[in-house]
Design a protein around this motif. Structure first.
Motif, PDB file in Angstrom:
ATOM      1  N   ARG A  48      18.329 -25.833   6.045  1.00 58.85           N
ATOM      2  CA  ARG A  48      19.470 -26.721   5.816  1.00 58.85           C
ATOM      3  C   ARG A  48      20.738 -25.919   5.543  1.00 58.85           C
ATOM      4  NH1 ARG A  48      16.566 -31.294   1.945  1.00 58.85           N
ATOM      5  NH2 ARG A  48      15.570 -32.453   3.646  1.00 58.85           N
ATOM      6  N   MET A  49      20.606 -24.853   4.794  1.00 56.61           N
ATOM      7  CA  MET A  49      21.785 -24.043   4.486  1.00 56.61           C
ATOM      8  C   MET A  49      22.292 -23.317   5.735  1.00 56.61           C
ATOM      9  SD  MET A  49      20.712 -22.719   0.663  1.00 56.61           S
ATOM     10  CE  MET A  49      22.330 -22.122   0.210  1.00 56.61           C
ATOM     11  N   ALA A  50      21.364 -22.860   6.566  1.00 51.06           N
ATOM     12  CA  ALA A  50      21.772 -22.241   7.830  1.00 51.06           C
ATOM     13  C   ALA A  50      22.416 -23.276   8.752  1.00 51.06           C
ATOM     14  CB  ALA A  50      20.568 -21.594   8.502  1.00 51.06           C
ATOM     15  N   LEU A  51      21.863 -24.484   8.772  1.00 48.46           N
ATOM     16  CA  LEU A  51      22.419 -25.551   9.596  1.00 48.46           C
ATOM     17  C   LEU A  51      23.812 -25.945   9.113  1.00 48.46           C
ATOM     18  CD1 LEU A  51      21.882 -27.543  11.933  1.00 48.46           C
ATOM     19  CD2 LEU A  51      20.859 -29.103  10.250  1.00 48.46           C
ATOM     20  N   THR A  92      32.191 -26.907  10.665  1.00 51.36           N
ATOM     21  CA  THR A  92      30.753 -26.648  10.669  1.00 51.36           C
ATOM     22  C   THR A  92      30.031 -27.973  10.397  1.00 51.36           C
ATOM     23  OG1 THR A  92      30.638 -26.226   8.303  1.00 51.36           O
ATOM     24  CG2 THR A  92      31.143 -24.336   9.741  1.00 51.36           C
ATOM     25  N   VAL A  93      28.710 -27.951  10.526  1.00 50.65           N
ATOM     26  CA  VAL A  93      27.946 -29.159  10.234  1.00 50.65           C
ATOM     27  C   VAL A  93      28.134 -29.559   8.768  1.00 50.65           C
ATOM     28  CG1 VAL A  93      25.633 -30.191  10.183  1.00 50.65           C
ATOM     29  CG2 VAL A  93      26.258 -28.632  12.044  1.00 50.65           C
ATOM     30  N   GLY A  94      28.149 -28.582   7.871  1.00 50.36           N
ATOM     31  CA  GLY A  94      28.365 -28.885   6.459  1.00 50.36           C
ATOM     32  C   GLY A  94      29.751 -29.433   6.191  1.00 50.36           C
ATOM     33  N   ASP A  95      30.754 -28.850   6.841  1.00 45.50           N
ATOM     34  CA  ASP A  95      32.121 -29.370   6.705  1.00 45.50           C
ATOM     35  C   ASP A  95      32.208 -30.800   7.234  1.00 45.50           C
ATOM     36  OD1 ASP A  95      33.029 -26.948   5.669  1.00 45.50           O
ATOM     37  OD2 ASP A  95      33.616 -26.176   7.642  1.00 45.50           O
ATOM     38  N   PHE A  96      31.518 -31.059   8.316  1.00 42.94           N
ATOM     39  CA  PHE A  96      31.526 -32.398   8.907  1.00 42.94           C
ATOM     40  C   PHE A  96      30.943 -33.407   7.936  1.00 42.94           C
ATOM     41  CE2 PHE A  96      29.557 -35.368  12.237  1.00 42.94           C
ATOM     42  CZ  PHE A  96      30.726 -36.095  12.388  1.00 42.94           C
ATOM     43  N   ARG A  97      29.886 -33.040   7.222  1.00 38.85           N
ATOM     44  CA  ARG A  97      29.332 -33.927   6.191  1.00 38.85           C
ATOM     45  C   ARG A  97      30.395 -34.242   5.147  1.00 38.85           C
ATOM     46  NH1 ARG A  97      27.944 -32.990   1.036  1.00 38.85           N
ATOM     47  NH2 ARG A  97      26.458 -34.425   0.057  1.00 38.85           N
ATOM     48  N   VAL A 125      23.913 -33.544  11.053  1.00 36.17           N
ATOM     49  CA  VAL A 125      24.599 -33.834   9.794  1.00 36.17           C
ATOM     50  C   VAL A 125      23.748 -34.750   8.921  1.00 36.17           C
ATOM     51  CG1 VAL A 125      25.943 -35.868  10.503  1.00 36.17           C
ATOM     52  CG2 VAL A 125      26.872 -34.285   8.807  1.00 36.17           C
ATOM     53  N   SER A 126      22.954 -35.632   9.529  1.00 37.82           N
ATOM     54  CA  SER A 126      22.106 -36.512   8.717  1.00 37.82           C
ATOM     55  C   SER A 126      21.083 -35.723   7.915  1.00 37.82           C
ATOM     56  CB  SER A 126      21.396 -37.535   9.611  1.00 37.82           C
ATOM     57  OG  SER A 126      20.322 -36.955  10.333  1.00 37.82           O
ATOM     58  N   LYS A 127      20.673 -34.567   8.427  1.00 40.78           N
ATOM     59  CA  LYS A 127      19.657 -33.765   7.747  1.00 40.78           C
ATOM     60  C   LYS A 127      20.196 -33.125   6.467  1.00 40.78           C
ATOM     61  CE  LYS A 127      17.598 -32.751  12.275  1.00 40.78           C
ATOM     62  NZ  LYS A 127      16.481 -33.689  12.216  1.00 40.78           N
ATOM     63  N   ASN A 131      20.279 -39.808   0.507  1.00 42.86           N
ATOM     64  CA  ASN A 131      20.195 -41.210   0.903  1.00 42.86           C
ATOM     65  C   ASN A 131      21.505 -41.950   0.630  1.00 42.86           C
ATOM     66  OD1 ASN A 131      17.582 -40.702   1.633  1.00 42.86           O
ATOM     67  ND2 ASN A 131      16.630 -42.019   0.100  1.00 42.86           N
ATOM     68  N   GLN A 132      22.119 -41.670  -0.509  1.00 40.03           N
ATOM     69  CA  GLN A 132      23.365 -42.365  -0.834  1.00 40.03           C
ATOM     70  C   GLN A 132      24.482 -41.981   0.128  1.00 40.03           C
ATOM     71  OE1 GLN A 132      25.920 -40.313  -4.195  1.00 40.03           O
ATOM     72  NE2 GLN A 132      23.867 -40.693  -4.993  1.00 40.03           N
ATOM     73  N   ASP A 133      24.451 -40.747   0.654  1.00 43.24           N
ATOM     74  CA  ASP A 133      25.439 -40.338   1.647  1.00 43.24           C
ATOM     75  C   ASP A 133      25.261 -41.143   2.934  1.00 43.24           C
ATOM     76  OD1 ASP A 133      26.142 -38.393  -0.198  1.00 43.24           O
ATOM     77  OD2 ASP A 133      25.022 -36.803   0.809  1.00 43.24           O
ATOM     78  N   LEU A 134      24.014 -41.313   3.363  1.00 39.87           N
ATOM     79  CA  LEU A 134      23.727 -42.078   4.571  1.00 39.87           C
ATOM     80  C   LEU A 134      24.229 -43.513   4.435  1.00 39.87           C
ATOM     81  CD1 LEU A 134      20.048 -40.873   5.204  1.00 39.87           C
ATOM     82  CD2 LEU A 134      22.113 -40.059   6.365  1.00 39.87           C
ATOM     83  N   ILE A 135      24.053 -44.074   3.257  1.00 43.74           N
ATOM     84  CA  ILE A 135      24.494 -45.449   3.005  1.00 43.74           C
ATOM     85  C   ILE A 135      26.017 -45.528   2.986  1.00 43.74           C
ATOM     86  CG2 ILE A 135      24.532 -47.285   1.266  1.00 43.74           C
ATOM     87  CD1 ILE A 135      21.687 -46.301   0.436  1.00 43.74           C
ATOM     88  N   ALA A 136      26.649 -44.603   2.280  1.00 42.81           N
ATOM     89  CA  ALA A 136      28.104 -44.657   2.099  1.00 42.81           C
ATOM     90  C   ALA A 136      28.848 -44.534   3.422  1.00 42.81           C
ATOM     91  CB  ALA A 136      28.546 -43.555   1.137  1.00 42.81           C
ATOM     92  N   VAL A 137      28.402 -43.626   4.287  1.00 43.26           N
ATOM     93  CA  VAL A 137      29.100 -43.427   5.566  1.00 43.26           C
ATOM     94  C   VAL A 137      28.800 -44.573   6.529  1.00 43.26           C
ATOM     95  CG1 VAL A 137      29.385 -41.919   7.554  1.00 43.26           C
ATOM     96  CG2 VAL A 137      29.149 -40.933   5.262  1.00 43.26           C
ATOM     97  N   ALA A 138      27.550 -44.996   6.597  1.00 46.78           N
ATOM     98  CA  ALA A 138      27.204 -46.100   7.506  1.00 46.78           C
ATOM     99  C   ALA A 138      27.990 -47.355   7.166  1.00 46.78           C
ATOM    100  CB  ALA A 138      25.699 -46.375   7.441  1.00 46.78           C
ATOM    101  N   ARG A 139      28.220 -47.573   5.888  1.00 48.53           N
ATOM    102  CA  ARG A 139      28.943 -48.780   5.470  1.00 48.53           C
ATOM    103  C   ARG A 139      30.390 -48.768   5.963  1.00 48.53           C
ATOM    104  NH1 ARG A 139      28.046 -52.929   1.990  1.00 48.53           N
ATOM    105  NH2 ARG A 139      29.878 -53.878   1.018  1.00 48.53           N
TER     106      ARG A 139
END
Length: 458
Positions: A48-51, A92-97, A125-127, A131-139
């Motif tokens: 995850r950190m490399a991603l 980066t993927v982390g920045d995108f999150r 980015v989902s990885k 869970n709360q991040d997935l909810i907050a962005v989807a909303r």
């Protein structure tokens, strides 16, 4: 290209991008079965950190499945919009999150970004997200579609009314359908999974639902969830087809195992559009997906099952569906072992679908041999409703007597509407009030023995 990260004094190496993606994925039984999962929690965290350090643009230069070998890869690359991608191309993927969770990523910004996102970027980015991040962005994502009503509006959650019957008995299906309508369900679609695939019985079911919709002027759409080739034949015979259904997946090989390809889906969409049955819009497709299907078909190319799933959303997106849903726990514990894995997968699928611009819903379900129960389903459906899910499934008693699995019920929809203040599609809500089934606030009213809907069974 090899990737590595140092964690706890150990250097972790990942041979290629698909290995990095797989090792970074939250634990699930399907990836263990496929032999692609991280072997330890430490390896998963290192991946995850490399991603997180990986530039998003990497996914435009390194295909997880070669362009020459897979038409889904070709679809993804050939339709990518570099201008739409430009605002996040430097991240980066982390920045995108971090950007997705910021105030800058509002509804308008997310909508403009969709054509610039590949499913691999979205899966990556989902990885990294809780869970709360997935909810907050989807909303924050808004996806609105139309056929005979309007789905996906703020504060709304639709329901698919699923009146399946083990022998396709017309009276049994009609009874379940009227039961669902009187509970205020059915605005997403009245959709039957037929027990058989004979063209005569299938067109009979199409006429059954069409007669009901036309007689009572219900602002909804019907769908018989048969193979796309059956639906094309039904259209050619003059059957009243509203939506074309098909199960799809994220690799060419898996779609081939379903008996479909992109050209066939395009043919089916054009056939449905030619009927011009929509009164408000022309979104005529209904797709279902599910984590694990690519591994089941032996066509996952070494990818983790969640990345394969998100690639299926690129297929769905290309055909502008009215609705699409992940059948999250349907395949079984070989792929999602228990309630925790099912819950995580459901939130991932919803987030990824919404971010890519799909009107995505979820069949919150499990098979009877999974380590899950109705409490797990209560948790997932509540979290999805908070996240702004487009629609859920309504099955009489939450027990599908034809497909033999556990889903959600008409009563579950009432619970979610009560605790979260969610409305139905506005046209459907108005119809329920005209029929005396709900009051002005959307609450159910008792229907007496003489109600017109009940007379339909006579």
């Amino acid at each position: 290209m090899q990737f590595h990260h140092t964690l706890g004094g150990q250097v972790w190496r990942f041979d290629d991008l698909k290995t990095l993606m797989a090792r970074a994925t939250p634990l699930r039984s399907g990836d263990v079965l496929a032999g692609v999962a991280a072997r330890t929690a430490a390896e998963r965290m290192a991946a995850r950190m490399a991603l997180a350090e990986l530039p998003l643009a990497t996914f435009l230069n390194e295909a997880l499945i070669p362009y020459e070998e897979d038409e889904v890869t070709r679809l993804i690359i050939d339709t990518h919009d570099r201008a739409a991608f430009a605002p996040v191309a430097h991240l980066t993927v982390g920045d995108f999150r971090d950007w997705l969770l910021s105030d800058a990523a509002d509804e308008a910004a997310l909508a403009a970004l969709r054509p610039g996102l590949t499913p691999e970027m979205v899966a990556a980015v989902s990885k990294l997200m809780r869970n709360q991040d997935l909810i907050a962005v989807a909303r924050k994502c808004r996806v609105v579609t139309r056929f005979r009503n309007t789905l996906g509006l703020p504060g709304c959650m639709a329901m698919r009314l699923q009146p399946n019957h083990p022998t396709d008995d017309a009276r049994g299906i009609a009874l379940s359908t009227l039961d669902g309508l009187m509970y205020g369900c059915g605005d997403a679609v009245i959709g039957i999974n037929p027990a058989g695939d004979g063209l005569g019985p299938l067109t009979g079911l199409m006429h059954l639902l069409d007669e009901l919709i036309q007689r009572f002027e219900i602002p909804t759409q019907s769908c018989i969830l048969t193979h796309v080739t059956n639906t094309i034949q039904a259209i050619e015979r003059g059957a009243p087809v509203d939506l074309v259904f098909q199960s799809i997946a994220g690799t060419e090989g898996t779609n081939r195992s379903f008996g479909v390809n992109l050209a066939l889906l395009a043919e089916a969409r054009e056939a449905a559009l030619s009927l011009k049955r929509g009164t408000l819009g022309d979104n005529v497709m209904y797709f279902e997906t599910g984590q694990g299907s690519a591994l089941s078909a032996g066509a996952h190319h070494g990818l983790d099952q969640q990345t394969c799933e998100v690639r299926a959303y690129a297929v769905a997106r290309a055909f502008s569906p009215l609705i699409c849903n992940t059948v999250v726990g349907f395949i079984g514990p070989e792929y999602l072992f228990d309630g925790k894995q099912i819950l995580r997968a459901g939130l991932e699928d919803h987030f990824c679908g919404k971010l890519m611009g799909l009107p995505i819903g979820c069949d919150v379900c499990y098979t009877n041999h999974a380590e899950a129960d109705s409490d797990d389903m209560d948790n997932l459906m509540t979290l999805l409703a908070v996240a702004g899910v487009t629609f859920l499934i309504g099955v009489p008693g939450a027990d599908d007597v034809m497909l033999n699995y556990q889903s959600t019920s008409f009563h579950d929809a009432l619970y979610l509407r009560q605790v979260l203040g969610l409305q139905r599609a506005p046209e459907f809500e108005a119809w329920l009030q005209r029929m005396g089934l709900t009051d002005a606030a959307g609450r159910l009213l008792p229907a007496g023995a003489g109600h017109p809907l009940l007379s339909h069974l006579a």
